[in-house]
Enzyme design. Structure first.
Site, PDB file in Angstrom:
ATOM      1  N   LYS A  11      -1.183  -7.612  -8.758  1.00  0.00           N
ATOM      2  CA  LYS A  11      -2.124  -7.622  -7.644  1.00  0.00           C
ATOM      3  C   LYS A  11      -1.720  -6.499  -6.695  1.00  0.00           C
ATOM      4  O   LYS A  11      -0.830  -6.636  -5.866  1.00  0.00           O
ATOM      5  CB  LYS A  11      -2.148  -8.958  -6.897  1.00  0.00           C
ATOM      6  CG  LYS A  11      -3.426  -9.108  -6.042  1.00  0.00           C
ATOM      7  CD  LYS A  11      -3.176  -9.665  -4.646  1.00  0.00           C
ATOM      8  CE  LYS A  11      -2.595  -8.769  -3.645  1.00  0.00           C
ATOM      9  NZ  LYS A  11      -3.518  -7.777  -3.015  1.00  0.00           N
ATOM     10  N   GLU A  67      -5.182  -3.806  -1.677  1.00  0.00           N
ATOM     11  CA  GLU A  67      -6.603  -3.460  -1.682  1.00  0.00           C
ATOM     12  C   GLU A  67      -6.883  -2.187  -0.886  1.00  0.00           C
ATOM     13  O   GLU A  67      -8.001  -1.677  -0.903  1.00  0.00           O
ATOM     14  CB  GLU A  67      -7.448  -4.624  -1.155  1.00  0.00           C
ATOM     15  CG  GLU A  67      -7.079  -5.141   0.204  1.00  0.00           C
ATOM     16  CD  GLU A  67      -6.080  -6.284   0.170  1.00  0.00           C
ATOM     17  OE1 GLU A  67      -6.246  -7.229   0.952  1.00  0.00           O
ATOM     18  OE2 GLU A  67      -5.117  -6.220  -0.619  1.00  0.00           O
ATOM     19  N   ARG A  68      -5.867  -1.647  -0.197  1.00  0.00           N
ATOM     20  CA  ARG A  68      -6.071  -0.419   0.575  1.00  0.00           C
ATOM     21  C   ARG A  68      -6.092   0.825  -0.305  1.00  0.00           C
ATOM     22  O   ARG A  68      -6.764   1.804   0.014  1.00  0.00           O
ATOM     23  CB  ARG A  68      -4.980  -0.279   1.634  1.00  0.00           C
ATOM     24  CG  ARG A  68      -4.965  -1.408   2.649  1.00  0.00           C
ATOM     25  CD  ARG A  68      -3.833  -1.224   3.641  1.00  0.00           C
ATOM     26  NE  ARG A  68      -3.671  -2.404   4.494  1.00  0.00           N
ATOM     27  CZ  ARG A  68      -2.712  -2.521   5.406  1.00  0.00           C
ATOM     28  NH1 ARG A  68      -1.842  -1.548   5.582  1.00  0.00           N
ATOM     29  NH2 ARG A  68      -2.630  -3.614   6.126  1.00  0.00           N
ATOM     30  N   CYS A  99       9.730   1.590   3.315  1.00  0.00           N
ATOM     31  CA  CYS A  99      10.690   0.553   3.680  1.00  0.00           C
ATOM     32  C   CYS A  99      12.096   1.109   3.756  1.00  0.00           C
ATOM     33  O   CYS A  99      13.000   0.459   4.281  1.00  0.00           O
ATOM     34  CB  CYS A  99      10.623  -0.620   2.708  1.00  0.00           C
ATOM     35  SG  CYS A  99      11.183  -0.217   1.046  1.00  0.00           S
ATOM     36  N   PHE A 120       0.807  -1.217   0.000  1.00  0.00           N
ATOM     37  CA  PHE A 120       0.000   0.000   0.000  1.00  0.00           C
ATOM     38  C   PHE A 120       0.839   1.265   0.000  1.00  0.00           C
ATOM     39  O   PHE A 120       0.366   2.323  -0.424  1.00  0.00           O
ATOM     40  CB  PHE A 120      -0.915   0.026   1.233  1.00  0.00           C
ATOM     41  CG  PHE A 120      -0.196   0.257   2.543  1.00  0.00           C
ATOM     42  CD1 PHE A 120       0.119   1.537   2.971  1.00  0.00           C
ATOM     43  CD2 PHE A 120       0.177  -0.819   3.345  1.00  0.00           C
ATOM     44  CE1 PHE A 120       0.793   1.745   4.168  1.00  0.00           C
ATOM     45  CE2 PHE A 120       0.850  -0.618   4.539  1.00  0.00           C
ATOM     46  CZ  PHE A 120       1.164   0.671   4.961  1.00  0.00           C
ATOM     47  N   GLU A 165       9.941  -3.729  12.832  1.00  0.00           N
ATOM     48  CA  GLU A 165       9.580  -2.635  11.922  1.00  0.00           C
ATOM     49  C   GLU A 165       8.236  -2.056  12.351  1.00  0.00           C
ATOM     50  O   GLU A 165       7.223  -2.754  12.377  1.00  0.00           O
ATOM     51  CB  GLU A 165       9.503  -3.150  10.484  1.00  0.00           C
ATOM     52  CG  GLU A 165       9.206  -2.060   9.479  1.00  0.00           C
ATOM     53  CD  GLU A 165       9.168  -2.569   8.044  1.00  0.00           C
ATOM     54  OE1 GLU A 165       9.647  -1.854   7.150  1.00  0.00           O
ATOM     55  OE2 GLU A 165       8.649  -3.688   7.825  1.00  0.00           O
ATOM     56  N   SER A 208       6.034  -7.018   3.873  1.00  0.00           N
ATOM     57  CA  SER A 208       6.655  -7.360   5.146  1.00  0.00           C
ATOM     58  C   SER A 208       7.491  -8.630   5.015  1.00  0.00           C
ATOM     59  O   SER A 208       7.270  -9.454   4.121  1.00  0.00           O
ATOM     60  CB  SER A 208       5.584  -7.558   6.218  1.00  0.00           C
ATOM     61  OG  SER A 208       4.828  -8.728   5.935  1.00  0.00           O
TER      62      SER A 208
END
Length: 501
Positions: free
Chosen positions: A173, A176-177, A281, A149, A385, A226
C-alpha cells in the site's frame, strides 16, 4: 485525467470505487492524476490473489526465485532514469536525488538476489546418540507493506524484495501522494517473471491500512512513516497477533566538535539538512556545535551557502532543492517556522521569503532553506519532526552536553559526529542512544546487506529492515530434531523429559 488503479494478480484491475484522491505535480501545483480509494472487495481480491500464489511461490526453489529477482534487478537498472523522472514529477525531489533513491532501492534488490545463501541455517550432528538437529527458515505467507511519500521507490524496496526472496507473497500500500512509481515497477515485476499474485498493489488511505491490519490471512506488516501512525500500527497489529516492524519519526542531530573541518562539515550539512527539501527520516534537522566559536563559524558559512542554494523544479538539471510534496505540507512547515519565531528562536534565514517567479511554477509548493540559531531543547521546533528544510542550531558547551541532549530526545533514528578525534568518535558511537550513527558521514543510511532502523520512538518492533534483520522478520524459524531407527530394539515407553545422552 489519468486514473491510477490497483495491481492485483499480475494485472491492473479497475475498481468499482467512485472515490479517488488527487495526485499533484508539486512544482506546478497542478493535479496530474487521480488514484483510486480501494473498496473492501478490492482488498479481499488482493489478499485472495496473494494467498493463492503463496504455496507455489514458497515451494519454488530459492535459486529459481533468485534468478527471477536478478531479472527484476536488470530491468530496474535499464529503467532507472524513467523511474527517477516519475519520482521527481510526483514527489518533487531533484532528478539526481531521485536517481540516488532508485539506486539505493536497487541495492536491496541485489541483496535479495542472494536468497539461497541468506536462507541457509545451522545443522548439528549427534546432539545425542544417533540424534541430529537442524533448523529451517520458512516464509510467513501473505505479508503487507505500508510506505510513505518521501521515498516511493526505495522504502517499498526495503520490504518486498527481501519478502519475495524468502518465499512470501506481498501486498504493497503505497502513499496516495505519489503512487505512480509503484505502478511502474509493478510492470517490471511482471516482465521479470514473478508469478501473478506474488506481488500486488492496493491504493487508499486509513481504511486500507486498517483492513490489512485486521485481515486474518496477513501474518506480518511492515511500515515506515510518522511515529504516531507507527505506534498505532504496531499496537493494532500486535492485538491481532501479527508480527510488525514499524519505523517512525526522527529528529537527527549532528554534533560538530571544535576540531572538525568546517568546510567539509558545512558541505555535508547542507545536503543532509536541505536535500530532498528535508523530507527524509534521516535528514539532519539539528546541528549541535560544541563551543560558540564553532557555532559562529558554522552560522556564517551556512548563511552564505543558503544564499546561493538553487531552489527550482526537480526536473532542472542544476536544481539543488525542489518543492515540498503538497500544499498542506508546505503550510505545515511554514507553521513550524512561525512557531519557532513565537518561541523566541533566532530566525537567521527565513525560507518563507522565497518566491518562485518562473512562469508556470508560481503555484508550486516551494519554500527556501531555513536556519534557526539559539534553539533550546524546550522549543517545539526542537522536539517535533518538521520534515522540511528547517535546520535548528542548538549550541552546546561541551561534548558531554551534546551527547546528553541527544540521548534524552524522544527519537533515536540517526545521528552523526564530525571530528578529527578518534577518541571522541569512538566514545560517541558507543555512548549514543541512537540506532544509526555516522562518523564524518552526515546521513548514515546502512548499505543493503546491513539493516536499517532506529531506537526509542523511531522503531516499534524487534526487527530492523533489510539485511539480515529483514530475512529474520520475513521468515519463521523451525528447529527439527531427528533420530532414525537403527534396527536395534530399545527400551519401552519413557515418561520423563528427554535428554540428549
Amino acid at each position: 485525467m489519468n486514473k491510477i488503479h490497483n495491481f492485483i494478480n499480475g494485472q491492473i484491475v479497475d475498481s468499482a470505487s467512485t472515490e479517488y484522491s488527487p495526485v499533484f505535480n508539486p512544482a506546478t501545483g497542478e493535479e496530474i492524476a487521480q488514484v483510486v480509494q480501494s473498496t473492501p472487495t478490492d482488498i479481499e481480491a488482493a489478499v485472495a490473489a496473494a494467498k493463492a500464489a503463496f504455496p507455489i511461490w514458497a515451494a519454488t526453489t530459492p535459486l529459481r526465485r533468485a534468478r527471477i529477482m536478478n531479472k527484476f534487478r536488470d530491468l530496474l537498472e535499464e529503467n532507472l532514469d524513467e523511474l527517477a523522472e516519475i519520482v521527481s514529477r510526483e514527489h518533487g525531489k531533484v532528478h539526481s536525488d531521485a536517481k540516488g533513491e532508485v539506486i539505493r532501492g536497487l541495492e536491496v534488490v541485489e541483496f535479495a538476489c542472494g536468497g539461497p545463501n541468506l536462507l541457509k541455517t545451522d545443522m548439528s550432528e549427534n546432539v545425542g546418540t544417533g540424534i541430529d538437529s537442524h533448523a529451517l527458515r520458512q516464509p510467513l505467507g501473505v505479508v503487507a507493506g505500508i510506505t510513505p511519500f518521501n521515498f516511493p521507490v526505495m522504502v517499498p524496496m526495503w520490504m518486498f524484495p527481501v519478502a519475495l526472496a524468502c518465499g512470501n507473497s506481498f501486498i504493497l500500500k503505497p502513499s496516495e501522494r505519489d503512487p505512480s512509481a509503484a505502478m511502474f515497477y509493478a510492470e517490471l515485476v511482471t516482465q521479470a517473471g514473478f508469478p501473478p499474485g506474488v506481488f500486488n498493489i492496493l491504493h487508499g488511505g486509513k481504511h486500507v491500512v486498517d483492513a490489512l491490519i485486521e485481515h486474518q490471512d496477513i501474518p506480518a506488516l511492515s511500515f515506515v512513516g510518522s511515529t504516531p501512525i507507527a505506534k498505532y500500527i504496531y499496537e493494532r497489529g500486535a492485538s491481532f497477533g501479527k508480527r510488525v516492524q514499524a519505523l517512525g519519526g526522527a529528529k537527527n542531530h549532528m554534533v560538530v566538535m571544535p576540531d572538525a573541518d568546517i568546510e567539509k562539515t558545512v558541505n555535508a550539512l547542507m545536503g543532509a539538512a536541505y536535500g530532498s527539501a528535508g523530507e527524509r527520516c534521516m535528514a539532519i534537522s539539528v546541528v549541535v556545535p560544541v563551543g560558540d566559536e564553532v557555532a559562529d563559524k558554522l552560522k556564517t558559512r551556512l548563511i552564505e551557502e543558503l544564499a546561493i542554494m538553487k531552489v527550482a523544479p526537480g526536473t532542472d538539471n542544476d536544481a539543488e532543492m525542489g518543492p515540498l510534496v503538497t500544499k498542506a505540507h508546505l503550510d505545515k512547515v511554514a507553521g513550524y517556522i512561525a512557531k519557532g519565531v513565537e518561541e523566541s528562536a533566532e530566525l537567521v534565514v527565513d525560507g518563507r521569503d522565497f518566491k518562485m517567479t518562473r512562469e508556470g511554477y508560481e503555484n508550486g509548493y516551494f519554500i527556501g532553506g531555513t536556519l534557526f540559531d539559539n534553539v533550546t531543547t524546550d522549543m517545539t521546533i526542537y522536539k517535533e519532526e518538521i520534515f522540511g528544510p528547517v535546520l535548528s542550531m542548538v549550541r552546546a558547551k561541551s561534548y558531554d552536553e551534546a551527547v546528553n541532549m541527544i540521548n534524552e530526545h524522544e527519537f533515536g533514528n540517526g545521528t552523526a559526529i564530525f571530528t578529527r578525534d578518534g577518541d571522541a568518535a569512538r566514545a560517541f558511537t558507543h555512548e549514543i542512544q541512537v540506532g544509526m550513527v555516522g562518523v564524518n558521514v552526515p546521513i548514515p543510511v546502512p548499505m543493503a546487506f546491513h539493516s536499517f532502523g532506529g531506537w526509542k520512538a523511531s522503531l516499534f518492533g524487534d526487527h530492523h529492515m533489510h539485511g539480515a534483520e529483514g530475512v529474520r522478520f520475513y521468515t519463521k524459524l523451525k528447529t527439527i530434531t531427528s533420530r532414525w531407527p537403527t534396527g536395534i530394539r530399545e527400551g519401552g515407553s519413557a515418561y520423563v523429559m528427554p535428554t540428549m545422552e
